[in-house]
Design a protein around this motif. Structure first.
Motif: not given
Length: 261
Positions: A178-186
């Protein structure tokens, strides 16, 4: 053992309707305002356990976290509340609950307004991957800006394995998809440096100190374990195992970042 202060709730002020478990702003006998989370809410004590573990691990690692306290709720509160739903919640939550200092004047973090530098973003993603925190998305960032600084709040959706305890030790060794949906991923491109730093600081003694502060009454309700100590030991083993194989969840974050490109 991590030591949390205890307070007695003296006034129920305002329900926070945006929370799925109906947290509320309340005043305690130390005259401070708190965001009060209830043991009688939908996910019961498990959300409080996740909040305590997640918040105190974050604090140890240097994040800004509102003070977390144990909050005792007297049975008298449910008698005078006119809203039936809230009345039922208060009655179901008599006893020990959890609360966080209310950051008066804070605003919800907006990624379109505030830029988070790469190191801080990487630190937050590392933490949320360790905790399997599903609730730090653009839809619900669970971060606040207060006095121009970023504060992390609400870790109650972390450690979601404990809602069933199915294959929990195996789950500790898996990437956090679910880390793919993290707001700070980029923004997180210093993950390996952060991993080395955090693994040099966090250890089993720290984990067991935090886990050791979980009250027995939270652990014994609907528990798959015979004793509270066995239950604590399982939480400690999950986190220690996950920490030992952190390269697995770091690779998961890196793979999710590549998929953004």
């Amino acid at each position: 053992m991590t030591s949390l202060r205890s307070v007695n709730v003296t006034r129920y002020l305002t329900p926070l309707r945006e929370g799925g478990s109906l947290p509320a702003i309340a005043e305690a006998d130390d005259d401070f305002l708190y965001v009060l989370k209830f043991g009688g809410a939908g996910q019961g004590p498990k959300a409080l356990i996740a909040e305590l573990i997640g918040g105190e691990l974050a604090r140890f690692l240097g994040f800004r976290i509102p003070e977390i306290v144990f909050a005792h709720l007297d049975e008298a509160f449910g008698r005078t509340e006119p809203d039936e739903e809230i009345q039922d919640l208060l009655k179901a939550s008599v006893g020990l609950n959890l609360a966080m200092h209310y950051l008066s004047g804070s605003i919800t973090f907006d990624p379109l307004v505030t830029r988070v530098d790469s190191n801080l973003a990487s630190r937050i993603l590392w933490l949320d991957s360790l905790l399997t925190n599903v609730d730090r998305t653009a839809r619900n960032t669970n971060m606040l800006m207060w006095h121009k600084e970023l504060w992390l709040i609400d870790h109650g959706a972390s450690l979601y394995f404990h809602h069933s305890w199915d294959n929990w030790l195996e789950q500790a060794k898996r990437p956090f998809m679910q880390i793919k949906d993290h707001v700070l991923l980029s923004s997180a491109n210093e993950l390996e440096e952060v991993n080395a730093d955090f693994k040099s600081k966090l250890n089993g003694d720290v984990i067991r100190s935090i886990v050791g502060s979980i009250p027995d009454e939270w652990l014994l309700k609907d528990s798959p374990f015979e004793t509270a100590d066995e239950h604590r030991e399982a939480y400690a083993q999950f986190l220690e195992t996950r920490l030992s194989v952190s390269e697995i969840f770091i690779k998961g974050v890196q793979d999710a970042r590549k998929a953004l490109i």
